[in-house]
Every structure is written in structure tokens, then in C-alpha cells.
Design an enzyme around this catalytic site. Structure first.
Site, PDB file in Angstrom:
ATOM      1  N   THR A 204       1.035  -1.623   0.541  1.00 50.60           N
ATOM      2  CA  THR A 204       0.159  -0.438   0.044  1.00 50.60           C
ATOM      3  C   THR A 204       0.809   1.293   0.029  1.00 50.60           C
ATOM      4  O   THR A 204       2.146   1.112   0.585  1.00 50.60           O
ATOM      5  CB  THR A 204      -0.836   0.258   1.447  1.00 50.60           C
ATOM      6  OG1 THR A 204      -1.590   0.903   1.433  1.00 50.60           O
ATOM      7  CG2 THR A 204      -0.214   0.261   3.166  1.00 50.60           C
ATOM      8  N   THR A 237      -7.421  -4.441   5.538  1.00 50.17           N
ATOM      9  CA  THR A 237      -7.380  -3.098   4.644  1.00 50.17           C
ATOM     10  C   THR A 237      -8.645  -2.069   5.725  1.00 50.17           C
ATOM     11  O   THR A 237      -8.951  -2.496   6.516  1.00 50.17           O
ATOM     12  CB  THR A 237      -7.765  -3.230   2.859  1.00 50.17           C
ATOM     13  OG1 THR A 237      -7.641  -1.804   3.020  1.00 50.17           O
ATOM     14  CG2 THR A 237      -9.085  -3.996   3.112  1.00 50.17           C
ATOM     15  N   GLY A 238      -7.941  -1.088   5.575  1.00 47.89           N
ATOM     16  CA  GLY A 238      -8.397  -0.141   6.029  1.00 47.89           C
ATOM     17  C   GLY A 238      -7.638   1.299   6.974  1.00 47.89           C
ATOM     18  O   GLY A 238      -6.751   0.535   6.946  1.00 47.89           O
ATOM     19  N   GLY A 240      -5.592   1.649   9.365  1.00 46.11           N
ATOM     20  CA  GLY A 240      -4.628   1.226   9.886  1.00 46.11           C
ATOM     21  C   GLY A 240      -4.268   0.941  11.125  1.00 46.11           C
ATOM     22  O   GLY A 240      -4.013   0.168  12.109  1.00 46.11           O
TER      23      GLY A 240
HETATM   24  N1  ASP Z   1      -4.219  -0.048   5.831  1.00 49.08           N
HETATM   25  C1  ASP Z   1      -3.605   0.691   5.248  1.00 49.08           C
HETATM   26  C2  ASP Z   1      -2.820   1.616   6.455  1.00 49.08           C
HETATM   27  O1  ASP Z   1      -3.073   2.490   7.321  1.00 49.08           O
HETATM   28  C3  ASP Z   1      -4.628   2.019   4.382  1.00 49.08           C
HETATM   29  C4  ASP Z   1      -6.242   0.752   3.784  1.00 49.08           C
HETATM   30  O2  ASP Z   1      -6.282  -0.129   3.451  1.00 49.08           O
HETATM   31  O3  ASP Z   1      -6.925   1.499   3.735  1.00 49.08           O
HETATM   32  O4  ASP Z   1      -2.253   2.802   5.425  1.00 49.08           O
END
Ligand code: ASP
Length: 329
Positions: A204, A237-238, A240
Site C-alpha cells: 500500500t 485493509t482500512g 491501519g
Molecule cells: N491499512 C492501510 C493503512 O493504514 C490503508 C488501507 O488499507 O485503507 O495504511
């Protein structure tokens, strides 16, 4: 001889045990009878479809799950139109594209990079950390120096669209990551190969306009990704920061170890995050968390906090379809 009173006590105990087992049995959907579904690959969000297709080329020809997940996530990493992963990813608030990634195989080998700049394929650098160093994680300049020493090319990852968005963002400079607007989506992928071995990869550019140096859950083994070749694999995801609080992917795998199905395990992990957020009086409105998981039998599942998260599944039974994850609110 058992007295009447003892008999009543024993039958009360037996029926409460039965009731417990029955309710537990409803929650634990264990596939004892069906045969293992393999190979299978699942990955987060809509870009998972193309990524799965690439991974499938390896899985369907008896290849190793580790090679499949690396090849799979390299597709969105290289695509400048995917602006939350790799090349083209949105920058931090200083205008720098910094990438996080990790990889884990069936032997619990792990490799990870955090806050890596200028390299299109952080997942391959993470794999090189795993295979070619005595360490498991490299960050920042050290990660970049290592990547260059391994022959990776230094490139400018900031595309015009991301640069324009960042300049626009600077006008107000308010950091308010939102749920489901795809300015921070991660590709997380987990796979089971024909030999019954599990691996996973996660990569990411993290939250758009984060502070420089911020590292999310994605490169943290246990948070963004976890694989246990005896049990299953999960990825997240999301937001973090929230995933890290519960070491989310490890939690999902441990719940599967206790007998929960992949879907139930993902749900329970999301519920744990909700409880923590509520205890802190944190609003859930803009928060999104999604987990996906597979177990050793090739069963898959997902859960998210709020509507809008989907994941792609490719197996002998499901022909690379995007599935809407169930949500709690
Ligand atoms: N999990 C990722 C982060 O916090 C972002 C995401 O997956 O939306 O960097």
C-alpha cells in the site's frame, strides 16, 4: 448408586453443556467432511480481480503460493491508475510517496519494508529482505539503500493526478481519512496452493496525506497480514491505526485456530475494533476496517465495519468474482 438429587444435578449439567455446545456449534462452521478447495487466492478490493488473475497463472500450474501472491500484488503496484498502491500512490503531506509492504510464506518466513520511497515494487523488496538479509523489516532510507543494492531502480512514483490532489489538499490541509473513498486502499492477498501451502502479501501507499514517516498496519506482520500454515491466513485493509491495536490479521488466524470459520473470525476481529473505538468514544462513521481470510481447507470469508468493502475470490469453484463483504454497521 446415583441418588435422585445427583441425577438431577448431572442432567442439569449435561443439558447446559449441550446448550453451550449447540450455540457454539452454530458459530463454528467447521468443514470436517468436505475436501480441501485448492488452489484458492483471495484479495482485497476491486483491483484484486486483476491481481488474482495473475496469481492464478502460477497457482493453476502447480506453482508456489509465495510466488503467486508476489506476482499478483505487483499488478496494482505497477499500475499508475491505482492510486493507493505502489507507482501512482498518493503522497504524504510533504508530497512524498512512501510505501509499506510485507510478505509471509508457509515456513513463517517474513519480510517487510516501511516508508520506502522511489521503488515501484515494495513487495519484491520485502521478499528480498526475507530471503537475503538476517532481518525481517527495513524502513526508510535503509530500505531504499538495500533495494538499490539489490538492483531495484530508483523512480519517481508521484504521478500528476496524485500531485494535483495533494496541492489541492494543501489548501485546507485537513487530515480526515474517510471510509470507502479509495484514497487509501491496500491490496492484501492470501493464497493456498496445490501443495496445500499458504502465503500472503500486503502492499500500500497507506493513508493519503499522512505525516511523513507514518507507517500503517500493512507492513506489520500480524497486523496487516498473517499466515500460519497449519491454520490459515488473513490480511487487512482500512484504518491501519485501528487494525494495529488488535494485531488484526493474527487475531483472525487465532480465531480460526479456535475453530471459527474465516467469515466468523473476520467478524469477531471487526467487533473487537468496534468495542475499542466505542470505549474511546470514537465515532465509527468514517472508520472502515476489512478483513479477508482463508483456512487450510480452502474456505474463505471476509467482514468489514461498514458497507462498501469487497474482495475478489478465485478458486476451482469461483471464477474470480468480486464479492461484497458482510458488514456490521
Ligand atoms: N491499512 C492501510 C493503512 O493504514 C490503508 C488501507 O488499507 O485503507 O495504511
Amino acid at each position: 448408586m446415583t441418588s435422585r438429587r445427583q441425577f438431577i444435578k448431572l442432567s442439569a449439567l449435561a443439558s447446559s453443556l449441550f446448550a453451550f455446545n449447540k450455540s457454539k456449534a452454530n458459530e463454528l462452521i467447521i468443514n470436517h467432511s468436505k475436501k480441501t478447495i485448492k488452489p484458492i487466492v483471495i484479495s482485497t478490493w476491486r483491483f484484486g480481480v486483476e491481481a488474482n488473475a495473475e496469481a492464478w497463472k502460477i497457482l493453476s500450474t502447480q506453482g508456489r503460493s509465495l510466488d503467486a501472491v508476489e506476482a499478483g500484488v505487483k499488478i496494482p503496484e505497477a499500475d499508475p491508475k491505482e492510486r493507493s498502491v505502489g507507482y501512482g500512490g498518493r503522497p504524504d503531506r510533504d508530497g512524498r510517496v512512501t510505501l509499506d509492504a510485507c510478505i509471509m510464506d508457509e515456513y513463517s518466513n517474513i519480510g517487510s519494508v516501511g516508508c520506502l520511497e522511489h521503488i515501484v515494487h515494495p513487495i519484491s523488496v520485502a521478499r528480498a529482505v526475507m530471503e537475503k538479509t538476517p532481518h525481517t523489516m527495513l524502513v526508510g532510507e535503509g530500505a531504499l539503500d538495500f533495494a538499490l543494492s539489490q538492483g531495484f531502480k530508483k523512480e519517481n512514483l508521484l504521478v500528476k493526478e496524485s500531485e494535483d490532489e495533494w496541492k489541492e489538499w494543501l489548501k485546507k490541509a485537513e487530515y480526515k481519512p474517510k471510509a470507502n473513498i479509495e484514497n487509501h486502499d491496500t491490496i492484501g492477498m492470501v493464497a493456498l496452493d496445490m501443495n496445500g501451502n499458504l502465503s500472503g502479501a500486503c502492499t500500500t501507499s497507506g493513508m493519503a496525506f499522512k505525516m511523513h514517516g507514518r507507517i500503517g498496519d500493512s507492513p506489520i506482520i500480524g497486523a496487516g497480514l498473517f499466515v500460519d500454515n497449519e491454520i490459515g491466513a488473513a490480511t487487512a485493509t482500512g484504518h491501519g491505526e485501528e487494525v494495529m491495536r488488535i494485531v488484526g490479521s493474527h487475531t483472525v488466524v487465532e480465531l480460526m485456530r479456535q475453530g471459527y470459520s474465516p467469515e466468523e473470525a473476520c467478524k469477531k476481529a471487526v467487533e473487537r475494533i468496534i468495542t475499542i473505538a466505542k470505549n474511546k468514544n470514537k465515532s465509527l462513521d468514517e472508520l472502515q476496517i476489512g478483513f479477508i481470510a482463508i483456512n487450510k481447507k480452502g474456505e474463505h470469508g471476509a467482514y468489514c465495519l461498514q458497507k462498501g468493502f469487497n474482495y475478489a475470490v478465485y478458486s476451482p469453484e469461483i471464477n474470480n468474482q468480486l464479492i461484497d463483504a458482510k458488514h456490521i454497521i
